[in-house]
Design a protein around this motif. Structure first.
Motif: not given
Length: 466
Positions: A82-101, A110-116
Motif C-alpha cells: 500500500k502506498d503509505v509504507f515508506y520506501t526509499t527506492d519507490i516513490k511514496t505518494g500517500l494517496g495525496s497530491s501534496i506528496y506526489a513528488d 515492515a517493508t525492510r523486513r519483507l526485503r530481508e
C-alpha cells in the motif's frame, strides 16, 4: 506450471518449486509485470510500478537461491505494498497530491523486513487520501475485478485489487476501521488485522495512530501467515511495537479447530447484517462444527457507543497527523478528508475524554467475553458485495463508516486480532467473507482456524475473470 496457473497460485505453493529451481523468480516477476501492463490501465491498483528495481531484485533472489541460500517462503516472490509504507527506492505518494513528488526519508520497518525475507518489490498500491474514506480527486480509484460497479473497500483498495487480480502475490495494508478486512472481504482475500503492536508502524503514514494496525492481505491463510511471520515483532524504532515473541505461524497452521470454543452473538448479527450475510455465516458455523469446533452463544459489548467514540478519536488523531499541511494547504485536500480533519479540530476535550473512557470500558468487556471462548465469529461486512451506489447512498456523514464497519471498527478500538476469510459470493458474484477474532497475540490460532476452513472449501481460490 503454465502461466495461467502461475498467476493465480498461492505463493506458499510455489516456494518448494522456487527453492528447487523448477520455478523462477525472474519468470514470476516478468509474469506480474506483464499482467500489470495488460490489466492495470483498467483496474488502477498501482500508484507506482518499479520494473527495473523488481527485475534486479528477482535476479538477485534467483542467484542466491541457486547458490543454496534460500531464505524462506517469501524469497523470490513478487509483492507490492500500500502506498503509505515508506520506501526509499519507490516513490511514496500517500494517496495525496501534496506528496506526489515526495521522497520518503527512510524505509518502513515492515517493508525492510519483507526485503530481508527475499521478497521482490513490484511497486506501491493505490490508497485513499490520508488512509481515510475516499480517493483524492486527482487519483483514479481502483476497480473491483469481480464487478466494476461494486466497492473495493477502503483504504487498502489497491492492495485488494492487485492481489486478487494477479498483479502481485501478496501485499500489506493498514487498518484503522477495517481497511485490511473490508477490501479483503470485497476482493475474496484472506486478511489479518493483527493485535495492536504485533507489527511495527514505523514508516507507515497514519490515519489515527492509536487505532492503526499493519497487516497482510493474501490469497490464503497460509500465505497471510507467511507474510505476517516476516513483518511481526518488536522494533526499536517503534516503542509501541510489542516485545512479545513471534511464534512460527506456519509450523502451527495444521492444528485444526477440533475442541475450540467459538462464540457467536446472533442478536448482534441479526440486527446489523443482511439475510444473505447471515446465511453465509450459518454455513461457516456448520463447516467449522463438522471440523470439531463448538459454538456457544455470547454477547458482544454494545457497538454503537464505541463506534461513536471511534469517530471522535479517528478525527482528532487525523487532525494531529496532518497538522503540518492542514490548514496550510487546505485547498489541496479532498472534501471528505478535509471534513474529517475539521471535525477533529473542533471536538472538545470532554468529547475526546468520553470516547477514551468508552474505549477502556469496551476493551475490558471484550476481554471478559473472551474468558469463555477461544475465538469469536462475525461477518466481514454487514451486506454482501456492496455496490458503489449503495456506498454513495450512505452519504458523507461519519455514520457512513459506522454503517459499513460495525464488525470491523470495534476490533481496532480494542486492538484484538482478527482474520478475514472468503466464505461465499453475492448473487452478482462479489465475494462474501467472515471474520474470526481472537485474544491478544492469538494470530497463530486465527491462521490455524482459517486454514482448517480453507482446507475443506475453495472460496479463497476464486479468481476474477479479467
Amino acid at each position: 506450471m503454465a502461466d495461467d496457473t502461475l498467476w493465480s497460485a498461492e505463493f506458499t505453493a510455489l516456494a518448494d518449486g522456487i527453492r528447487g529451481g523448477a520455478v523462477s523468480p525472474v519468470a514470476l516477476t516478468e509474469l506480474m509485470l506483464e499482467r500489470i501492463a495488460r490489466h492495470d490501465g483498467r483496474l488502477h491498483a498501482y500508484a507506482a510500478v518499479a520494473p527495473d528495481q523488481a527485475r534486479a531484485m528477482a535476479a538477485a533472489a534467483e542467484a542466491e537461491i541457486r547458490a543454496g541460500r534460500w531464505r524462506g517462503p517469501l524469497h523470490g516472490i513478487p509483492i507490492a505494498v500500500k502506498d503509505v509504507f515508506y520506501t526509499t527506492d519507490i516513490k511514496t505518494g500517500l494517496g495525496s497530491s501534496i506528496y506526489a513528488d515526495w521522497q520518503a526519508p527512510h524505509e518502513s520497518t515492515a517493508t525492510r523486513r519483507l526485503r530481508e525475507a527475499g521478497a521482490v518489490m513490484l511497486g506501491k498500491l493505490t490508497a485513499t487520501e490520508g488512509v481515510y474514506a475516499d480517493h483524492h480527486p486527482t487519483i483514479a480509484a481502483p476497480i473491483n475485478p469481480f464487478g466494476a460497479g461494486h466497492w473495493t473497500g477502503t483504504s487498502s483498495s489497491g492492495s485488494g485489487v492487485a492481489t486478487t487480480a494477479g498483479l502481485c502475490y501478496g501485499t500489506l495494508g493498514s487498518d484503522t476501521g477495517g481497511s485490511i478486512r473490508l477490501p479483503s472481504s470485497c476482493c475474496g482475500l484472506t486478511g489479518i488485522k493483527p493485535t495492536w503492536g504485533r507489527v511495527s508502524r514505523h514508516g507507515v503514514f497514519p490515519l489515527a495512530e492509536s487505532l492503526d494496525h499493519v497487516g497482510p492481505m493474501a490469497r490464503s491463510a497460509r500465505d497471510a501467515a507467511a507474510l505476517l511471520q516476516a513483518i511481526a515483532g518488536s522494533d526499536p524504532a517503534d516503542p509501541t511495537a510489542a516485545p512479545v515473541a513471534v511464534p512460527d505461524y506456519l509450523a502451527e497452521i495444521e492444528g485444526g479447530v477440533a475442541g475450540l470454543i467459538i462464540g457467536i452473538d446472533r442478536p448482534l448479527l441479526e440486527a446489523k447484517a443482511s439475510a444473505e450475510v447471515l446465511a453465509s455465516i450459518e454455513e461457516v458455523v456448520a463447516t467449522l462444527t463438522r471440523l470439531g469446533a463448538r459454538f456457544v452463544d455470547v454477547r458482544f459489548p454494545p457497538v454503537e457507543p464505541i463506534l461513536r467514540g471511534w469517530a471522535v478519536q479517528c478525527a482528532v488523531e487525523a487532525a494531529m497527523a496532518h497538522r503540518d499541511t492542514y490548514p496550510a494547504r487546505k485547498g489541496e485536500y479532498g472534501q471528505r478528508l478535509a471534513a474529517l480533519i475539521e471535525r477533529g479540530r473542533a471536538f472538545s476535550g470532554l468529547e475526546l475524554g468520553e470516547a477514551l473512557k468508552e474505549r477502556r470500558d469496551f476493551t475490558g468487556a471484550v476481554g471478559l467475553m473472551f474468558e469463555a471462548i477461544d475465538l469469536f465469529l462475525v461477518p466481514g461486512l454487514p451486506v454482501a458485495g456492496p455496490s458503489l451506489d449503495y456506498m454513495a447512498s450512505l452519504g458523507e456523514d461519519p455514520a457512513a463508516i459506522l454503517a459499513i464497519g460495525p464488525f470491523t471498527a470495534p476490533f481496532d478500538v480494542c486492538g484484538y486480532p482478527t482474520i478475514t476469510v472468503p466464505c461465499g459470493a453475492s448473487p452478482l458474484g462479489i465475494p462474501v467473507a467472515f471474520q474470526l477474532a481472537g485474544k491478544p497475540f492469538a494470530e497463530a490460532l486465527l491462521c490455524r482456524a482459517a486454514h482448517a476452513y480453507q482446507g475443506v472449501t475453495d472460496w479463497h481460490r476464486r479468481r476474477p475473470a479479467l
